[in-house]
Design an enzyme around this catalytic site. Structure first.
Site, PDB file in Angstrom:
ATOM      1  N   CYS A 111     -38.852 -46.732  72.917  1.00  0.00           N
ATOM      2  CA  CYS A 111     -38.332 -46.100  74.139  1.00  0.00           C
ATOM      3  C   CYS A 111     -38.368 -47.032  75.358  1.00  0.00           C
ATOM      4  O   CYS A 111     -37.458 -47.004  76.188  1.00  0.00           O
ATOM      5  CB  CYS A 111     -39.066 -44.794  74.438  1.00  0.00           C
ATOM      6  SG  CYS A 111     -40.846 -44.936  74.621  1.00  0.00           S
ATOM      7  N   ASP A 345     -33.344 -39.994  79.612  1.00  0.00           N
ATOM      8  CA  ASP A 345     -34.361 -39.939  78.569  1.00  0.00           C
ATOM      9  C   ASP A 345     -33.853 -40.618  77.293  1.00  0.00           C
ATOM     10  O   ASP A 345     -32.834 -40.213  76.743  1.00  0.00           O
ATOM     11  CB  ASP A 345     -34.697 -38.468  78.288  1.00  0.00           C
ATOM     12  CG  ASP A 345     -35.878 -38.296  77.353  1.00  0.00           C
ATOM     13  OD1 ASP A 345     -36.386 -39.306  76.844  1.00  0.00           O
ATOM     14  OD2 ASP A 345     -36.293 -37.141  77.142  1.00  0.00           O
ATOM     15  N   HIS A 347     -35.388 -40.567  74.435  1.00  0.00           N
ATOM     16  CA  HIS A 347     -35.999 -39.924  73.267  1.00  0.00           C
ATOM     17  C   HIS A 347     -35.050 -38.954  72.584  1.00  0.00           C
ATOM     18  O   HIS A 347     -35.342 -37.760  72.421  1.00  0.00           O
ATOM     19  CB  HIS A 347     -37.293 -39.206  73.673  1.00  0.00           C
ATOM     20  CG  HIS A 347     -38.313 -40.107  74.256  1.00  0.00           C
ATOM     21  ND1 HIS A 347     -38.363 -40.397  75.608  1.00  0.00           N
ATOM     22  CD2 HIS A 347     -39.314 -40.818  73.677  1.00  0.00           C
ATOM     23  CE1 HIS A 347     -39.369 -41.234  75.832  1.00  0.00           C
ATOM     24  NE2 HIS A 347     -39.957 -41.501  74.684  1.00  0.00           N
TER      25      HIS A 347
END
Length: 459
Positions: A111, A345, A347
């Site tokens: 990430c 994000d 993820h």
């Protein structure tokens, strides 16, 4: 024999973990992000106002726009278009195997590399497209409903476990929402912009040949003791990005360089030296520079005294964002409203896209809606980024940021500083602009090891 058996067990564990991560990060619960009507929203230096006579909140997915006036609705659409136009780089699966490992996905560990890629991508967008550019197809991206995502995820879960156990690549499952690329009768300038839009994304493709792709970043990370599957911190990623830009061979990238601050200090002469170093001695043009400043916004927790400074930084048009996050998760911070940070994000696990083919699909590289997080939840370790096209831009930016640092700092020492001269003038070992035998100098290796032990763990 025992060693062989242990290796087999490790391989099976690795396959199950890959399948689990692929399933875990493909499961997306649809949530709405609400914005106040009465406070301005900042996104990478641009300010948007949703103010109206009525109090309340607005959702960014368009569901709450029916009862607001045209002016406010237009401003919301401009914000959405601007946000969606930023390049979104997330976990991927099914990409070519990473050298020296059996990994074909970065789910669960990549990430911070992805948020670093997003920051660098924004710097390149400023360089080649300018801050005013927006993707013409931005508002054509739709938010998929949770039911369709759930059905899609169940199929992927089954396929992922079967593929992992048989050591086969997971079969493709095409989305029902896939649409072809829209064609337009556009002018030369729009055509040029679309070429650069695609080219920038292709530099971040998940293949060994992509200049800033995951495969290349991991290779550079090996010089700091990192391997595929390890967790990377914001400071280490800053140095990896610098090396990736230095080593890039595409002629289009020769006009850009990256400088990483040393111990929270930006040495002005070192930055200008980088801007004035040209591959061709006959050229007089200077390079644009992306300045990366690894900092800590507190001790164990983020010090809320730094909130105004972070907001000030994200209000600058030459800010390219912040590699940060909350404990155990890295996010790309790009704006704020009140005391909440706006972020993208990484993820979310998406399938590999071959960016080498003509007219590859762009939709998965653009985030359909922003997320917000309270500043208090932010992890103190982060890397701040700026873009300066010319030496004059750098000098102006350093003056402006220095004033901001002084006015926002309640402590005796500011978060970081701009200092005239070279780092060698202050008895620090300066890193050469070109290192032939090793990607990182001994001084850099020591600094990277320190960052690796001090930073939070990212999942």
């Amino acid at each position: 024999m025992e060693a062989t058996g242990t290796d087999e067990v490790e391989k099976i564990k690795s396959k199950f973990m890959s399948a689990w991560h692929n399933m875990k990060y493909s499961w997306v619960l649809k949530t709405k992000t609400y914005f106040s009507r009465n406070s301005p929203v900042f996104l990478l230096g641009k300010c948007y106002h949703f103010k109206s006579d009525e109090s309340g909140e607005l959702s960014t997915d368009g569901s709450s726009f029916d009862n607001i006036n045209t002016e406010i609705s237009g401003n919301v659409d401009e914000f959405r278009k601007d946000f969606i136009s930023r390049i979104w780089l997330t976990y991927r699966e099914e990409f070519p195997q990473i050298k020296g490992s059996a990994l074909t996905t970065d789910c669960g560990w990549g990430c911070t590399l992805r948020t670093g890629q997003m920051l660098l991508a924004q710097g390149l967008m400023l360089h080649f497209l300018g801050r005013a550019w927006v993707w013409p197809d931005a508002l054509d991206i739709e938010n998929s409903d949770s039911e369709s995502w759930t059905a899609h995820t169940v199929k992927k879960l089954t396929a992922s476990f079967e593929a992992s156990l048989t050591a086969e690549r997971e079969p493709k499952i095409l989305s029902n929402h896939h649409r072809g690329t829209l064609r337009r009768n556009c002018g030369d300038n729009e055509m040029r912009n679309e070429v650069y839009h695609r080219k920038i994304i292709s530099w971040f493709g998940d293949s060994p040949l992509a200049a800033f792709g995951l495969h290349q970043l991991i290779e550079y990370g090996k010089k700091s003791g990192k391997i595929a599957g390890d967790w990377y911190g914001p400071a280490v990623v800053a140095h990896i990005l610098r090396k990736a830009v230095e080593e890039a061979r595409d002629p289009e990238l020769q006009g850009v360089t990256v400088y990483v601050a040393q111990d929270c200090t930006v040495y002005s002469s070192d930055v200008i030296d980088r801007q004035c170093s040209c591959m061709d001695s006959e050229k007089t043009d200077t390079k644009a520079v992306i300045i990366l400043v690894p900092v800590r916004l507190g001790g164990e927790r983020t010090n809320t005294d730094y909130l105004e400074f972070v907001k000030g930084i994200l209000s600058l048009e030459y800010c390219v964002g912040i590699i940060g996050g909350k404990p155990k998760q890295s996010y790309y911070f790009a704006g704020f409203q009140d005391d909440s940070l706006i972020y993208m994000d990484p993820h979310y696990c998406q399938s590999f896209v071959d960016v080498s083919i003509k007219d590859f699909p762009l939709e998965s590289f653009h985030c359909p809606s922003p997320k917000k997080m309270s500043f208090k939840k932010m992890d103190p370790s982060c890397t701040i980024g700026f873009y300066c096209r010319t030496v004059q831009d750098f000098e102006k930016a350093s003056e402006e940021i220095t004033k901001m640092l002084k006015s926002s700092s309640k402590e005796k020492y500011p978060l970081f500083t701009f200092v005239k001269g070279h780092s060698r003038d202050y008895d620090f070992a300066s890193s050469p602009l070109s290192e032939e035998n090793d990607l990182f100098s001994e001084d850099e290796k020591k600094r990277l090891k320190r960052f690796s032990t001090e930073e939070f763990v990212l999942l």
